[in-house]
Design an enzyme around this catalytic site. Structure first.
Site, short mmCIF file in Angstrom:
data_model
loop_
_atom_site.label_atom_id
_atom_site.label_comp_id
_atom_site.label_asym_id
_atom_site.label_seq_id
_atom_site.Cartn_x
_atom_site.Cartn_y
_atom_site.Cartn_z
N ASP A 94 44.81 25.88 16.09
CA ASP A 94 44.60 27.45 15.58
C ASP A 94 43.36 27.28 14.45
OD1 ASP A 94 45.94 25.85 13.69
OD2 ASP A 94 47.45 27.45 13.15
N ASP A 97 41.28 22.38 9.24
CA ASP A 97 40.93 22.66 7.63
C ASP A 97 40.87 21.32 7.16
OD1 ASP A 97 41.10 23.56 5.16
OD2 ASP A 97 43.23 23.80 5.01
N PHE A 146 41.65 31.93 3.25
CA PHE A 146 42.73 31.75 3.87
C PHE A 146 42.66 32.92 5.10
CE2 PHE A 146 47.38 32.30 4.67
CZ PHE A 146 47.64 30.81 4.68
N VAL A 147 43.21 32.48 6.10
CA VAL A 147 43.34 33.54 7.52
C VAL A 147 44.65 33.58 7.78
CG1 VAL A 147 40.74 33.72 7.96
CG2 VAL A 147 42.27 31.86 8.77
N ARG A 159 52.15 36.01 12.10
CA ARG A 159 51.71 35.46 13.29
C ARG A 159 51.29 36.40 14.37
NH1 ARG A 159 52.41 29.78 12.67
NH2 ARG A 159 54.12 29.20 11.84
P1 IMP Z 1 44.73 20.57 8.67
O1 IMP Z 1 44.47 20.92 7.13
O2 IMP Z 1 43.19 20.56 9.38
O3 IMP Z 1 45.56 19.53 9.01
O4 IMP Z 1 45.40 21.99 9.25
C1 IMP Z 1 46.83 21.86 9.11
C2 IMP Z 1 47.53 23.21 9.41
O5 IMP Z 1 47.60 24.02 8.59
C3 IMP Z 1 46.53 24.39 10.48
O6 IMP Z 1 47.20 23.67 11.84
C4 IMP Z 1 47.38 25.62 10.39
O7 IMP Z 1 48.71 25.57 10.94
C5 IMP Z 1 47.54 25.30 8.72
N1 IMP Z 1 46.64 26.31 7.98
C6 IMP Z 1 45.48 25.51 7.38
N2 IMP Z 1 44.67 26.48 7.13
C7 IMP Z 1 45.44 27.83 7.36
C8 IMP Z 1 44.88 29.16 7.06
O8 IMP Z 1 44.10 29.50 6.58
N3 IMP Z 1 45.83 30.08 7.55
C9 IMP Z 1 47.22 29.67 8.18
N4 IMP Z 1 47.36 28.42 8.28
C10 IMP Z 1 46.59 27.31 7.90
#
Ligand code: IMP
Length: 186
Positions: A94, A97, A146-147, A159
């Site tokens: 999705d 981050d 943040f989305v 969702r």
């Molecule tokens: P990572 O920090 O790249 O490991 O991302 C981990 C997970 O955090 C993502 O797969 C999302 O499920 C969740 N996440 C990160 N940023 C957002 C956001 O802006 N909105 C909703 N979920 C998020």
């Protein structure tokens, strides 16, 4: 108090993004591919993406524990059922981050000797990247916002929105339902 979020991508824009990604993936993997979606945020994206792809695809899922802040440690809590050895694999995310989830999953899948592992993400937010992650297919790149919506949640909410919207984390921290009225007309 009710808050109105800013719509980042409406339904038509999301469809256009998904169609482009489906085309890119179909051109790149004309001999078929295993799509591995990361639960739960990428489910709507996966469902739309595979339906615009014009090549043989199978789908499977993984669930990963959220990393513990400070340690950056990620754990596989549900594995794929597919034997990916010798197959072309596409991870469907999705959002990328910090990159910790994707980097972990790429490493984990690569150890199983697939023909290739590539990464397709709906949203790329490079501002908070902790580990470099090679992204092969990007839907949209965003600033440090943040989305919510189209699979992305806050505490399990939002969702099922048909759109991708920008939410204020401080507003959500105070009231997780702050956007419910504006978005669901409750
Ligand atoms: P990572 O920090 O790249 O490991 O991302 C981990 C997970 O955090 C993502 O797969 C999302 O499920 C969740 N996440 C990160 N940023 C957002 C956001 O802006 N909105 C909703 N979920 C998020």
């Amino acid at each position: 108090m009710a808050h109105t979020p800013e719509i980042l991508l409406g339904q038509d824009e999301l469809s256009a993004v998904v169609e482009r990604l489906g085309r890119e993936l179909s051109e790149r993997h004309d001999d078929g591919v295993v799509m591995i979606a990361v639960l739960r945020g990428s489910v709507p994206f996966l469902a739309d993406l595979v339906r615009v792809m014009t090549i043989r695809t199978s789908v499977d899922f993984v669930a990963l524990s959220p990393y513990t802040p400070g340690t950056g440690r990620v754990r596989l809590v549900m594995d794929v059922a597919t034997n990916i050895e010798g197959k072309h694999v596409v991870i469907v995310e999705d959002i990328v981050d910090t990159g910790l989830t994707s980097a972990f999953l790429i490493g984990e899948l690569q150890r199983r000797n697939p023909a290739s592992v590539s990464l397709c993400t709906l949203v790329d937010r490079p501002a908070r990247r902790v580990v470099p992650v090679p992204i092969d297919h990007t839907g949209v790149q965003i600033e440090d916002r943040f989305v919510i919506g189209y699979g992305l949640d806050h505490e399990g909410r939002y969702r099922n929105l048909q759109v991708l919207a920008i939410a204020d984390p401080t507003v959500l921290a105070e009231d997780p339902d702050a956007y419910v009225e504006a978005l669901y007309g409750a």
